[in-house]
Write a protein that holds these residues in place. Structure first.
Motif, short mmCIF file in Angstrom:
data_model
loop_
_atom_site.label_atom_id
_atom_site.label_comp_id
_atom_site.label_asym_id
_atom_site.label_seq_id
_atom_site.Cartn_x
_atom_site.Cartn_y
_atom_site.Cartn_z
N ASN A 80 29.54 44.00 24.67
CA ASN A 80 30.70 43.65 25.50
C ASN A 80 31.29 44.94 26.05
O ASN A 80 31.46 45.92 25.34
N LYS A 81 31.60 44.93 27.32
CA LYS A 81 32.20 46.10 27.98
C LYS A 81 31.44 47.37 27.65
O LYS A 81 32.02 48.35 27.18
N ASN A 110 37.04 38.23 22.19
CA ASN A 110 38.50 38.20 22.27
C ASN A 110 39.15 39.30 21.43
O ASN A 110 40.12 39.90 21.84
N LYS A 159 39.04 42.34 23.36
CA LYS A 159 40.00 42.27 24.46
C LYS A 159 41.39 42.67 23.96
O LYS A 159 42.09 43.44 24.60
N SER A 191 41.84 46.35 23.25
CA SER A 191 41.97 47.24 24.40
C SER A 191 43.33 47.12 25.07
O SER A 191 43.68 47.92 25.92
#
Lengths: 309, 459
Positions: A205-206, A302, A305, A308
């Motif tokens: 992710n990212k 999540n 998320k 961050s």
């Protein structure tokens, strides 16, 4: 022994970082799921494995050797964005793509006939690609990908565009391929197929890897000690039977069956729960609810998320 | 299994280069065959020579094609023109005195037209009327009549009004200066007209070829990109190899078409010459001798001789040119010019998502080529001037301008310089284009600007 390893791969584009220190290890003869939301960096990693682009940092190993251009013929790649020459005939095109992978013409022809027969599409041989439906084209792309019998197969969203019957056909073939010695990297959003097929996964992710390991181990790690009990319909006040530390999540009565979900504290055993319940009910089933890969996926993404923010 | 696998990797390690070459050859083969087998290629290949041959043949046919003979009634009140008009295969002149009767006959379609020359207000007739009914006489008929009238009038004035003797008059009519030019080193005549035509023709041909096949490269790249097959292919070969395979494949298509055109044109013309030899006689000769029922005058024979001599000189001029060398040079400039531009076309194809988006990037390619074509007129007039020199040295314009100059003779060292720079130019554009190509080919759904391209160059 790992058939393929990537160590600390970093890839920067002008505006953003596509991969940051990502490492994966793919054991031989396993199916490896590469998971992640859109734009996480999966395709960037796959392109690096295929040597379409080069990483800015990090090393890649194929069967213990450093990844070199000549390994191309040992890798089969089915991209997510895939297509064929529309005006070219099916057979001619499959032959061309197989030869580009280094399969001699006569051998390619023999193998293509075998696969076309197996998929019952031999009568498409002289049709132009534009006459075929999207699903039909996907079948041909699949055949072309595996034709040169690569050691490492990379499927990027292989099931998109297929109907359920062909999805099953494909799943079967993918499992066959693994059983016959191939190693498979499998990138998808479809968590159901991940649980069905994958031995190991990595969640990206990212641009960062946030989770990896064996599928059943991950599920065990993320289980929440939730149990579902099926019983015959009777009025039971569960709050009086189980201790306060037990959490009752739901109690459903539907179609003559009653089901209750109870979460028990992490240090308690399921046997204890049964002990509490048995004197009060006629028990029909007792299952542990393991989190689906989908839940884990959403939970992890999540979490990152929130971090961050 | 592992043993087999090791054997495989070992085997593919050494002949790696040859495997790469094999793949490029495969790509070239596909690009070539898929285009050569296309219906449009076959149609173009047949249509091209038919068009080229018809450029030669149609005028001959038109000249011999006899459309309806026109009868023109001449009513001349001045008397100067009576019996002076020369009837040809297409126009027959008859002379009448009564205008009203002629006009009545015109409505009865006895005549195609009535030419009425009224008495002039001053001594020299300066206008006439051409009556017609229903069908207006064509521009050729009109200009033939007015030219004939002027000649008759001039002759009449010179002989009658100014008392010039018949001999002097013939002499005046026969004056004709032919300016011959000659190279004092070789003693060869220069035949400037032929060289001009040849230079312009080959320049335009190169311009046309670069655009036609360059656009094919671009379209091919766009096709691969939009159909998304490109990602499959570049997992087998390097993007640069795919690009070069395509460019070379299409170059071979161009050469094949060119060769077929020359062969077929030659074939059509020779077979027609054999089948209908009379068609290829000079139409002028026939017309001149056919003219009316008159025996040709000494004057006409003289004129005929002059014309024949000119044709003969033209022919020697055409044969004088070193075609072997010219074709070799043409092939070089065609190939190198095409290669220079084709990779640029390929990079445009890679940068856009559809053909509609190509416009903004076409400009830098179109401008130097168009500029070269426009300047070729200027270069023709001064094939050794500084403009001609520089434009034939700079790689972007040299394929066209050098071909324009070559028939006039270009110093060898200039040709070598131009060729060398063109090759360097080709390497440079291919390097630049290759970098844009390999990034663009995997980029979807992005409106690309020149700034973006500049970034790709430095990846």
């Amino acid at each position: 022994m790992y058939l393929f390893s990537a160590h600390n791969i970093t890839k920067n584009y002008a505006a953003h970082t596509a991969l940051k220190n990502v490492s994966i290890d793919v054991s031989a003869q396993t199916i490896f799921g590469l998971l992640g939301p859109n734009g996480a960096g999966k395709t960037s990693l796959i392109r690096i494995i295929n040597q379409i682009t080069a990483p800015d940092e990090g090393e890649l190993y194929f069967n213990g050797e450093k990844l070199k251009p000549h390994h191309i013929s040992l890798i089969g790649y089915l991209p997510e964005e895939r297509g064929l020459y529309k005006k070219m005939k099916v057979g001619e095109q499959a032959l061309y793509l197989a030869q580009l992978k280094g399969v001699p013409k006569a051998e390619a022809l023999k193998k293509l006939k075998y696969w076309f027969e197996k998929f019952e599409i031999l009568d498409w041989w002289n049709k132009k690609v534009e006459e075929l439906s999207k699903g039909m084209q996907q079948k041909i792309q699949f055949i072309v990908t595996i034709l040169h019998e690569p050691k490492l197969l990379i499927f990027d969203e292989p099931f998109s565009g297929f109907d359920p019957i062909n999805v099953n056909l494909l799943k079967e073939e993918i499992l066959n391929l693994r059983n016959n010695g191939a190693t498979i990297i499998f990138s998808t959003h479809n968590m159901e197929s991940v649980e069905e097929l994958c031995d190991n996964i990595a969640l990206i992710n990212k641009a960062e890897k946030i989770l990896d390991g064996k599928v059943h181990e991950i599920k065990n790690t993320y289980k929440a000690n939730i149990f579902e009990i099926g019983y015959n319909k009777q009025e039971i006040n569960f709050n009086e039977i189980v201790p306060q530390s037990y959490e009752i999540l739901s109690d459903i009565h539907q179609n003559g069956i009653s089901k209750i979900q109870i979460k028990i504290p992490a240090d308690e055993m399921p046997n204890q729960l049964i002990k509490y319940l048995i004197p009060h009910m006629e028990m029909h089933s007792f299952n542990e609810i393991l989190p689906s890969m989908n839940d884990i996926f959403i939970q992890k993404v999540n979490e990152q998320k929130q971090k961050s923010f | 299994m592992i043993f087999l696998f090791k054997k495989l990797t070992n085997r593919s390690k050494n002949p790696f280069k040859s495997i790469t070459m094999k793949k490029i050859r495969l790509i070239i083969q596909r690009e070539y065959l898929s285009r050569v087998k296309k219906r449009s290629f076959i149609i173009m290949t047949i249509l091209g020579p038919v068009l080229m041959a018809s450029i030669w043949i149609v005028p001959f046919f038109l000249a011999t094609m006899s459309d309806e003979k026109k009868v023109v009634s001449v009513v001349d009140e001045t008397g100067v023109f009576v019996d002076k008009f020369e009837s040809t295969a297409k126009i027959l002149f008859v002379y009448e005195t009564d205008l009203e009767k002629s006009r009545a006959d015109l409505t009865k379609e006895k005549y195609s037209a009535v030419l009425y020359i009224c008495k002039p207000t001053n001594s020299i007739p300066d206008h006439a009327m051409l009556y017609y009914s229903d069908k207006s006489p064509g521009i050729i008929t009109q200009s033939y009549i007015s030219n004939a009238m002027q000649t008759i009038l001039k002759n009449n004035l010179l002989i009658n009004a100014h008392n010039i003797s018949k001999e002097d008059f013939d002499l005046i009519n026969r004056t004709n200066i032919k300016l011959n030019t000659e190279d004092i080193r070789t003693g060869k005549k220069s035949y400037t007209e032929i060289k001009t035509a040849l230079g312009i023709f080959s320049g335009i041909l190169i311009y046309f070829f670069i655009f036609m096949y360059g656009a094919q490269v671009m379209r091919g790249v766009i096709e691969e990109k939009t159909s998304r097959i490109v990602e499959v292919i570049i997992s087998s070969v390097k993007p640069f190899q795919l690009m070069m395979g395509k460019i070379v494949g299409i170059a071979l298509v161009g050469l094949t078409q060119f060769a077929l055109w020359i062969l077929l044109t030659f074939f059509i013309i020779t077979s027609l010459q054999i089948a209908k030899p009379d068609v290829f006689k000079s139409p002028k000769t026939e017309q001149a001798f056919d003219a009316g029922q008159k025996i040709p005058s000494a004057d006409q024979i003289q004129l005929q001789k002059l014309q024949n001599q000119e044709i003969k000189e033209m022919l020697t001029g055409i044969f004088e040119i070193d075609y072997g060398l010219m074709i070799l040079q043409f092939l070089f400039y065609f190939l190198a010019g095409y290669l220079l531009y084709a990779s640029l076309f390929a990079s445009i194809g890679a940068a856009v998502d559809s053909e509609a988006d190509t416009q903004q990037f076409m400009l830098p390619i179109t401008i130097p080529l168009l500029f070269a074509i426009i300047m070729s007129n200027f270069v023709i007039n001064n094939p050794d001037g500084p403009v001609a020199f520089w434009l034939s040295i700079i790689p972007l314009t040299s394929p066209i301008i050098m071909m324009v100059r070559i028939p006039f003779g270009v110093p060898v060292e200039q040709v070598y310089l131009s060729m060398g720079l063109l090759i360097l130019g080709f390497i440079a554009t291919t390097w630049v284009a290759g970098r844009i190509y390999r990034t663009g080919i995997l980029m979807y759904g992005k409106k690309v600007s020149y700034r973006e391209l500049w970034k790709w160059l430095r990846y």
